[in-house]
Design a protein around this motif. Structure first.
Motif, mmCIF file in Angstrom:
data_model
loop_
_atom_site.group_PDB
_atom_site.id
_atom_site.type_symbol
_atom_site.label_atom_id
_atom_site.label_comp_id
_atom_site.label_asym_id
_atom_site.label_seq_id
_atom_site.Cartn_x
_atom_site.Cartn_y
_atom_site.Cartn_z
ATOM 1 N N GLU A 45 26.006 52.136 39.008
ATOM 2 C CA GLU A 45 26.475 51.172 40.007
ATOM 3 C C GLU A 45 26.899 49.859 39.355
ATOM 4 N N LYS A 46 26.253 49.503 38.225
ATOM 5 C CA LYS A 46 26.637 48.278 37.530
ATOM 6 C C LYS A 46 27.980 48.450 36.826
ATOM 7 N N ILE A 47 28.252 49.630 36.328
ATOM 8 C CA ILE A 47 29.542 49.887 35.693
ATOM 9 C C ILE A 47 30.643 49.916 36.744
ATOM 10 N N VAL A 48 30.357 50.443 37.910
ATOM 11 C CA VAL A 48 31.308 50.372 39.015
ATOM 12 C C VAL A 48 31.633 48.914 39.340
ATOM 13 N N THR A 49 30.606 48.081 39.418
ATOM 14 C CA THR A 49 30.811 46.659 39.706
ATOM 15 C C THR A 49 31.683 46.003 38.648
ATOM 16 N N LEU A 50 31.441 46.342 37.387
ATOM 17 C CA LEU A 50 32.254 45.814 36.290
ATOM 18 C C LEU A 50 33.725 46.151 36.490
ATOM 19 N N HIS A 51 34.030 47.440 36.674
ATOM 20 C CA HIS A 51 35.421 47.860 36.822
ATOM 21 C C HIS A 51 36.047 47.306 38.094
ATOM 22 N N GLN A 52 35.281 47.314 39.185
ATOM 23 C CA GLN A 52 35.830 46.847 40.457
ATOM 24 C C GLN A 52 36.201 45.373 40.389
ATOM 25 N N GLY A 53 35.385 44.598 39.678
ATOM 26 C CA GLY A 53 35.691 43.181 39.519
ATOM 27 C C GLY A 53 37.012 42.962 38.816
ATOM 28 N N VAL A 55 39.528 45.176 38.588
ATOM 29 C CA VAL A 55 40.619 45.665 39.442
ATOM 30 C C VAL A 55 40.933 44.628 40.519
ATOM 31 N N ASP A 56 39.900 44.067 41.126
ATOM 32 C CA ASP A 56 40.115 43.048 42.158
ATOM 33 C C ASP A 56 40.791 41.805 41.590
ATOM 34 N N ALA A 57 40.564 41.538 40.309
ATOM 35 C CA ALA A 57 41.188 40.385 39.661
ATOM 36 C C ALA A 57 42.638 40.657 39.273
ATOM 37 N N GLY A 58 43.067 41.914 39.362
ATOM 38 C CA GLY A 58 44.462 42.225 39.119
ATOM 39 C C GLY A 58 44.762 43.085 37.914
ATOM 40 N N ALA A 59 43.744 43.661 37.273
ATOM 41 C CA ALA A 59 43.980 44.468 36.081
ATOM 42 C C ALA A 59 44.782 45.720 36.412
ATOM 43 N N ALA A 101 41.879 52.107 44.296
ATOM 44 C CA ALA A 101 42.741 50.927 44.314
ATOM 45 C C ALA A 101 43.998 51.194 45.142
ATOM 46 N N ASP A 102 44.585 50.115 45.656
ATOM 47 C CA ASP A 102 45.790 50.242 46.480
ATOM 48 C C ASP A 102 47.070 50.231 45.650
ATOM 49 N N ARG A 103 46.917 50.389 44.325
ATOM 50 C CA ARG A 103 48.057 50.417 43.412
ATOM 51 C C ARG A 103 47.658 51.293 42.227
ATOM 52 N N CYS A 282 36.064 37.918 35.203
ATOM 53 C CA CYS A 282 37.005 38.197 36.282
ATOM 54 C C CYS A 282 37.747 36.931 36.696
ATOM 55 N N GLU A 283 37.076 35.793 36.658
ATOM 56 C CA GLU A 283 37.730 34.527 36.994
ATOM 57 C C GLU A 283 38.861 34.224 36.020
ATOM 58 N N HIS A 284 38.607 34.421 34.732
ATOM 59 C CA HIS A 284 39.660 34.224 33.744
ATOM 60 C C HIS A 284 40.806 35.205 33.975
ATOM 61 N N LEU A 285 40.455 36.461 34.235
ATOM 62 C CA LEU A 285 41.490 37.480 34.393
ATOM 63 C C LEU A 285 42.349 37.202 35.629
ATOM 64 N N ARG A 286 41.732 36.710 36.685
ATOM 65 C CA ARG A 286 42.483 36.386 37.903
ATOM 66 C C ARG A 286 43.497 35.277 37.623
ATOM 67 N N ALA A 287 43.107 34.297 36.820
ATOM 68 C CA ALA A 287 44.037 33.228 36.455
ATOM 69 C C ALA A 287 45.185 33.763 35.610
ATOM 70 N N MET A 288 44.892 34.714 34.734
ATOM 71 C CA MET A 288 45.934 35.339 33.915
ATOM 72 C C MET A 288 46.903 36.128 34.785
ATOM 73 N N ARG A 289 46.377 36.879 35.751
ATOM 74 C CA ARG A 289 47.223 37.641 36.676
ATOM 75 C C ARG A 289 48.167 36.718 37.438
ATOM 76 N N ASP A 290 47.620 35.647 37.972
ATOM 77 C CA ASP A 290 48.431 34.712 38.747
ATOM 78 C C ASP A 290 49.510 34.072 37.877
ATOM 79 N N ALA A 291 49.126 33.709 36.641
ATOM 80 C CA ALA A 291 50.089 33.077 35.739
ATOM 81 C C ALA A 291 51.227 34.029 35.396
ATOM 82 N N LEU A 292 50.905 35.270 35.071
ATOM 83 C CA LEU A 292 51.946 36.232 34.710
ATOM 84 C C LEU A 292 52.832 36.569 35.907
#
Length: 338
Positions: A45-53, A55-59, A101-103, A282-292
């Motif tokens: 369940e912790k690994i699911v949380t890792l990946h889901q975070g 994906v939600d951030a835009g990976a 995921a929806d993509r 995930c916070e860093h990754l979300r900023a990267m997604r938005d920037a790109l």
């Protein structure tokens, strides 16, 4: 072999890979010396949380929790007879998140170094290394991994063994080096030479760099890689700034804003797949997604001075300021100490 990375790149132009597995798992309670791969069985369940975070951030690409999944690494935890099982479970967990995921989200099977030295420096033969990597990649493929992601490598021979194993198993593959020693890998490989490591084998999907020192240094390595082969699909997954002690805890200096700038500079410098390594949340990754997503490529490659001005100083020499002889001397000193 089917190649999901090329297909998704054709649609999107640039892909966002995920962030830090180890840093994230330590934040969830993983202790020093504990094998993350055992969590695929003990705490899925912790690994699911890792990946889901991520994906939600835009990976667009998530890496399985299998970095130390060869028998050589797992034997340190008396789990060398569980290679197939633990790698299969790692891929199955990531696959379950990607499929919700929806993509399109690509599941890449993380393959790290064995921790052993290949002949003639060590006892591990090329054939033994290929067999160990093939055993791991078989498990990853059985669990649904779409590509073998060979990462944080130092020795060209070990990269080649892992690539040969991926070809044998029937998965497309990516490989990245860690240029952490005066702009080269610890075994002396220069960034511009990364492309020729697997000459004669089925070609990789992409090559590049991950981990190393800081974001500025990996961007300097990227310039060398993209200059050496301008048409290559190049990956960079840089560390989130520099590790530093804050009280008794290690934290990374990079902010979401810095990692967003790093992502855009990486795109301008020739990377098509951009992500984060140690410290990248995930916070860093979300900023990267938005920037790109909002970045209009200027067409100008940055130079090292521009990287330093925007991201911060280099922490290491560049590869053209060091040499294989220097790297070899350092390795001999290290071996003499152990």
């Amino acid at each position: 072999m089917p190649n999901p990375i090329h297909e998704l790149l054709a649609q999107k132009g640039v892909l966002l890979a995920d962030g830090a597995t180890g840093t994230s798992l330590f934040a969830m309670g993983l202790t020093s010396g504990e094998a993350p791969e055992l969590w695929n069985d003990n705490a899925p369940e912790k690994i699911v949380t890792l990946h889901q975070g991520f994906v939600d951030a835009g990976a667009d690409i998530i890496l399985t929790n299998s970095f130390g999944g060869t028998r050589h690494r797992l034997k340190l935890h008396h789990a060398q007879d569980r290679v197939h099982e633990l790698n299969r479970k790692a891929a199955e967990i990531a696959r379950s998140v990607a499929d919700r995921a929806d993509r399109k989200v690509i599941v890449a099977g993380s393959v790290g170094p064995t921790g052993e030295l290949l002949e003639p420096l060590g006892a591990l033969t090329h054939d033994e290394a290929v067999a160990a990597f093939a055993e791991q990649i078989e498990g990853l493929k059985a669990g649904g991994a779409e590509v073998a992601w060979i990462e944080t490598m130092s020795a060209p021979g070990e990269i080649r063994a892992a690539a040969e194993a991926a070809v044998r198993v029937g998965l497309p593959y990516v490989y990245t080096g860690s240029f952490d020693t005066a702009g080269r890998t610890m075994m002396g490989l220069a960034p511009r030479d990364i492309h020729s490591v697997v000459d004669g084998l089925a070609p990789p999907v992409a090559v590049g760099a991950n981990c190393g020192v800081g974001a500025s240094d990996i961007l300097a390595s990227l310039l060398d890689m993209s200059e050496a082969k301008s048409d290559a699909i190049i990956v960079v997954k840089g560390n989130c700034g520099i590790p530093e002690f804050r009280g008794t805890e290690i934290a990374y200096s990079g902010t979401p804003e810095l990692m967003a700038r790093y992502a855009c500079m990486a795109f301008d410098a020739g990377a098509s797949i951009i992500g984060g390594c140690c410290g990248t949340s995930c916070e860093h990754l979300r900023a990267m997604r938005d920037a790109l997503d909002h970045y209009v490529r200027g067409g100008e490659r940055p130079d090292v001075d521009e990287i330093v001005t925007s991201i911060g100083p280099l922490r290491n020499k560049q590869a053209n300021q060091s040499g294989a002889i220097e790297g070899a001397s350092r390795r001999e000193r290290r071996r003499a100490r152990h």
